[in-house]
Design an enzyme around this catalytic site. Sequence first.
Site, short mmCIF file in Angstrom:
data_model
loop_
_atom_site.label_atom_id
_atom_site.label_comp_id
_atom_site.label_asym_id
_atom_site.label_seq_id
_atom_site.Cartn_x
_atom_site.Cartn_y
_atom_site.Cartn_z
CB CYS A 1 -1.86 -0.42 -3.41
SG CYS A 1 -0.83 0.47 -2.21
CB CYS B 1 0.87 -4.71 2.82
SG CYS B 1 2.07 -4.16 1.60
N1 DGL Z 1 0.09 -0.68 0.97
C1 DGL Z 1 0.88 -1.54 0.16
C2 DGL Z 1 0.03 -2.52 -0.65
O1 DGL Z 1 -1.09 -2.81 -0.33
C3 DGL Z 1 1.98 -0.98 -0.72
C4 DGL Z 1 2.64 0.34 -0.54
C5 DGL Z 1 4.14 0.32 -0.83
O2 DGL Z 1 4.55 0.49 -1.99
O3 DGL Z 1 4.86 0.11 0.13
O4 DGL Z 1 0.50 -3.05 -1.63
#
Ligand code: DGL
Length: 264
Positions: free
Chosen positions: A191, A76
């Site tokens: 993301c 993430c």
């Molecule tokens: N999957 C997360 C990232 O790579 C973000 C998603 C969220 O806003 O929680 O930043």
Amino acid sequence: MSSEDQPVLVFDSGIGGLTVLREARLLMPERRFVYVADDAGFPYGGWAEDALRDRIVRLFADLLRDHDPVLCIIACNTAFTLAGTALRAAYPDMPFVGTVPAIKPAAERTRSGQVSVLATPGTVQRDYTRDLIQSFASQCHVNLVGSPRLARMAEAYVRGLPVSDEAVAAEIAPCFVDVGGARTDIVVLGCTHYPFIANVFRRLAPWPVDWLDPAEAIARRARSLLPRLADALHPAEDDTARLTSGQPDFATRRLMNSFGLKVA
Ligand code: DGL
């Protein structure tokens, strides 16, 4: 537990880390995986920085105690660009593999010099992201696009819920710039949720670009830090998912099951 039995823990705020889990399994078929989604905190994109950093560091105290992983992948960008340093300081014996926007490879590949980074509002504001641009992309024009809605849209899309083309097109539109004929040719998927919906991005893009997904590079980094085990010790059925809400709905369970994850 011997280190051969310890799982690799893959962490995200929601489903995005599954894009990284998929690659990690291909490269480490002999390993057991625990997937953790902090769905009780989702979406991370709009959180105040101090509160989110504290939440993630505290959460890992429980995760490391309960799962005793051999390595953690923070799949993430929003979490790692904020809390990576704090996690390493709080748990110095645990190897953490992080996810950051793929600005360096984008700067190496662009021909037009126009690169866009599509990410959450949190990630585009981070000092970490600005430092990456300064260190690796000072010769390019890097256009930061923070989307408040796309992570939720990706969650919906993957669950088969309707997501309107107009809404997606509006979120990706600022990625496309044309400065005197020099047009954006690379969009960094900053993301981990976005690769799930990247086929829609491709269909709606005003012109073709490369959509850079760092999942494989992250998995390769994790692979390089772990010894290769001789036998396939852990069949995929042993892999589990943990959701911090403790009460995943039917669609979420089905999604986790479709990735071969038993919801713990
Ligand atoms: N999957 C997360 C990232 O790579 C973000 C998603 C969220 O806003 O929680 O930043």
